[in-house]
Design a protein around this motif. Structure first.
Motif, mmCIF file in Angstrom:
data_model
loop_
_atom_site.group_PDB
_atom_site.id
_atom_site.type_symbol
_atom_site.label_atom_id
_atom_site.label_comp_id
_atom_site.label_asym_id
_atom_site.label_seq_id
_atom_site.Cartn_x
_atom_site.Cartn_y
_atom_site.Cartn_z
ATOM 1 N N LEU A 226 81.956 45.220 28.541
ATOM 2 C CA LEU A 226 82.440 44.153 27.716
ATOM 3 C C LEU A 226 82.420 44.467 26.097
ATOM 4 N N PHE A 227 83.652 44.711 25.617
ATOM 5 C CA PHE A 227 83.780 45.017 24.287
ATOM 6 C C PHE A 227 84.119 43.500 23.661
ATOM 7 N N ALA A 228 83.660 43.640 22.456
ATOM 8 C CA ALA A 228 83.857 42.192 21.791
ATOM 9 C C ALA A 228 83.507 42.361 20.141
ATOM 10 N N SER A 229 84.021 41.399 19.233
ATOM 11 C CA SER A 229 84.033 41.452 17.972
ATOM 12 C C SER A 229 82.929 40.402 17.596
ATOM 13 N N LYS A 230 82.010 41.150 16.514
ATOM 14 C CA LYS A 230 81.207 40.299 15.706
ATOM 15 C C LYS A 230 81.369 40.149 14.209
ATOM 16 N N GLY A 231 80.985 38.941 13.716
ATOM 17 C CA GLY A 231 80.975 38.754 12.374
ATOM 18 C C GLY A 231 82.444 37.988 12.137
ATOM 19 N N ALA A 232 82.503 37.698 10.746
ATOM 20 C CA ALA A 232 83.638 36.907 10.530
ATOM 21 C C ALA A 232 85.024 37.733 10.403
ATOM 22 N N CYS A 233 86.047 37.235 11.022
ATOM 23 C CA CYS A 233 87.452 37.567 10.637
ATOM 24 C C CYS A 233 88.121 37.054 9.466
ATOM 25 N N TYR A 241 84.011 41.580 10.365
ATOM 26 C CA TYR A 241 84.123 42.045 12.019
ATOM 27 C C TYR A 241 83.789 43.544 12.205
ATOM 28 N N ARG A 242 83.197 43.608 13.417
ATOM 29 C CA ARG A 242 82.834 44.883 13.938
ATOM 30 C C ARG A 242 82.868 44.879 15.381
ATOM 31 N N ILE A 243 83.369 46.047 16.054
ATOM 32 C CA ILE A 243 83.512 45.887 17.361
ATOM 33 C C ILE A 243 82.178 46.640 18.172
ATOM 34 N N VAL A 244 81.872 45.836 19.113
ATOM 35 C CA VAL A 244 80.577 46.239 19.781
ATOM 36 C C VAL A 244 80.965 46.317 21.323
ATOM 37 N N VAL A 245 79.978 46.819 22.055
ATOM 38 C CA VAL A 245 80.034 47.238 23.511
ATOM 39 C C VAL A 245 78.633 46.897 24.118
ATOM 40 N N GLY A 246 78.879 46.319 25.338
ATOM 41 C CA GLY A 246 77.689 46.456 26.434
ATOM 42 C C GLY A 246 78.307 46.559 27.839
ATOM 43 N N ARG A 247 77.253 46.691 28.612
ATOM 44 C CA ARG A 247 77.945 47.178 30.044
ATOM 45 C C ARG A 247 77.129 46.386 31.044
ATOM 46 N N SER A 248 77.659 46.151 32.491
ATOM 47 C CA SER A 248 76.773 45.657 33.613
ATOM 48 C C SER A 248 77.489 46.309 34.866
ATOM 49 N N THR A 249 76.461 46.315 35.801
ATOM 50 C CA THR A 249 77.168 46.686 37.141
ATOM 51 C C THR A 249 77.857 45.484 37.774
ATOM 52 N N SER A 260 69.694 48.643 25.388
ATOM 53 C CA SER A 260 69.260 47.894 26.660
ATOM 54 C C SER A 260 68.776 46.516 25.933
ATOM 55 N N VAL A 261 69.427 46.232 25.047
ATOM 56 C CA VAL A 261 69.439 44.686 24.343
ATOM 57 C C VAL A 261 70.426 43.684 25.012
ATOM 58 N N ALA A 262 69.973 42.473 25.783
ATOM 59 C CA ALA A 262 70.930 41.931 26.463
ATOM 60 C C ALA A 262 72.043 41.353 25.277
ATOM 61 N N MET A 263 73.368 41.281 26.013
ATOM 62 C CA MET A 263 74.361 40.699 24.810
ATOM 63 C C MET A 263 74.240 38.945 25.095
ATOM 64 N N MET A 264 73.464 38.673 25.913
ATOM 65 C CA MET A 264 73.255 37.142 25.721
ATOM 66 C C MET A 264 72.227 36.992 24.528
ATOM 67 N N SER A 265 71.309 37.959 23.924
ATOM 68 C CA SER A 265 70.720 37.750 23.176
ATOM 69 C C SER A 265 70.699 38.699 21.892
ATOM 70 N N GLY A 266 72.053 38.823 21.898
ATOM 71 C CA GLY A 266 72.734 39.300 20.333
ATOM 72 C C GLY A 266 72.920 40.611 20.476
ATOM 73 N N GLY A 267 72.719 41.239 21.514
ATOM 74 C CA GLY A 267 72.974 42.994 21.825
ATOM 75 C C GLY A 267 74.398 43.277 21.620
ATOM 76 N N GLY A 268 74.634 44.405 21.477
ATOM 77 C CA GLY A 268 75.933 45.149 21.263
ATOM 78 C C GLY A 268 75.878 46.379 20.480
ATOM 79 N N THR A 269 76.131 47.551 21.216
ATOM 80 C CA THR A 269 76.278 48.627 20.351
ATOM 81 C C THR A 269 77.555 48.811 19.614
ATOM 82 N N VAL A 270 77.263 49.327 18.393
ATOM 83 C CA VAL A 270 78.631 49.177 17.396
ATOM 84 C C VAL A 270 79.546 50.310 17.655
#
Length: 325
Positions: A226-233, A241-249, A260-270
């Motif tokens: 899951l790729f996403a944009s965080k911050g203000a556009c 803005y910054r681009i982040v990613v997380g993953r799931s099976t 291992s920070v949940a994306m439902m709790s603000g996670g996302g690797t930049v």
């Protein structure tokens, strides 16, 4: 100090091996032509690269290229707007479209797109389809397929289509109000059923939007990224803005970042954040195999104008995408 030749050769070989084991950060491609854009959605057919983009008041924006680097501005889809859009648009706009997500499914061209106004939860995701694919350009609007209003648990913008490993089609969407969501859509008409919406990412501090999912097999396991944009556009050179990613099976989550920070709790690797000149990278999309990403960033040396970036995505041995710039 001089080293014996054999020892020097071993040292050089060792350095080369170490360098090979360090993932290289891919540099963005050199682009020409019509490279002003916002929220670019990249897609490739057999002979043509396509970009679908946000427009301020001109329908669904379209660019095309024969090689992915030299871009031509094409004619927009529904340039004058559609009557039903007016319900969701500001009074001074008739054809403002946000973050279209377009491609082909079983030979049918499709474009999901968002109609809304800044800071509003009164939003709609529309769908238009083209028999014979994108290049045929025979676009027929299918109306609003998902809407939201004040008080709903999601905001109906930023649509992106993805296929699960079993072939089931899904739609990713959402912005700020409880973040990013996903729902299955029909294999027949590409519309979602009533209900079945799953929340897959939130960030109550920074906000999160522009969700985009790709699947990739890593060491025999299918992962969904899951790729996403965080911050203000949309603030020019002041955008955060910054681009982040997380993953799931599982395509419906739960998604977690590399720490291992949940994306439902603000996670996302930049993967990308502001540089010295280009600010607020976001609005990202990828080819379905995760090999290429497109995004926009704001040029601080040109009045904060949004500029198109495209680059290869490098995947590490650990199964994670590397920074894109």
């Amino acid at each position: 100090m001089f080293l014996p030749l054999k020892r020097l050769a071993r040292l050089i070989a060792g350095c080369a091996l170490a360098a090979a084991l360090v993932p290289a950060q891919a540099a963005p491609w050199t682009l020409t032509g019509a490279i002003g854009t916002h929220d670019p959605h990249i897609y490739k057919t057999s002979s043509t690269w396509w970009l679908f983009e946000t427009t301020d008041n001109g329908g669904i924006g379209v660019k095309y290229s024969s090689n992915g680097t030299a871009w031509t501005q094409g004619g927009p889809i529904f340039s004058g707007g559609l009557a039903w859009w007016k319900t969701y648009l500001p009074t001074d706009k008739t054809a403002m479209v946000w973050a279209p997500g377009c491609g082909e499914y079983n030979g049918l061209g499709y474009c999901y797109y968002a109609i809304s106004s800044f800071g509003s939860q009164k939003s709609a995701i529309g769908l238009t389809t083209s028999a014979g694919g994108i290049a045929a350009g025979q676009w027929v609007d299918q109306g609003a397929i998902l809407t939201s209003k004040s008080g709903d648990g999601y905001n109906a913008i930023d649509p992106a289509f993805v296929l699960a490993a079993n072939g089931d089609p899904y739609l990713v969407f959402g912005s700020f109000w409880n973040g990013i969501h996903i729902t299955r859509v029909s294999k027949v008409n590409l519309k979602p059923p009533t209900g079945g919406i799953v929340n897959i990412a939130r960030d109550t501090v920074n906000g999160i939007e522009n969700g985009f999912v790709v699947k990739k097999a890593i060491n025999g396991t299918t992962w969904y990224y899951l790729f996403a944009s965080k911050g203000a556009c949309c603030k020019g050179a002041n955008s955060t803005y910054r681009i982040v990613v997380g993953r799931s099976t599982s395509i419906t989550g739960p998604y977690s970042d590399k720490a291992s920070v949940a994306m439902m709790s603000g996670g996302g690797t930049v993967l990308a954040s502001s540089g010295s000149r280009f600010k607020g990278p976001g609005g990202q999309s990828l080819l379905a195999d995760g090999s290429v990403m497109a995004w926009h960033a704001y040029d601080a040396q040109n009045n904060g104008a949004p500029v198109l970036f495209i680059g290869n995505v490098t995947w590490g041995a650990d199964g994670w995408p590397q920074a894109v710039w």
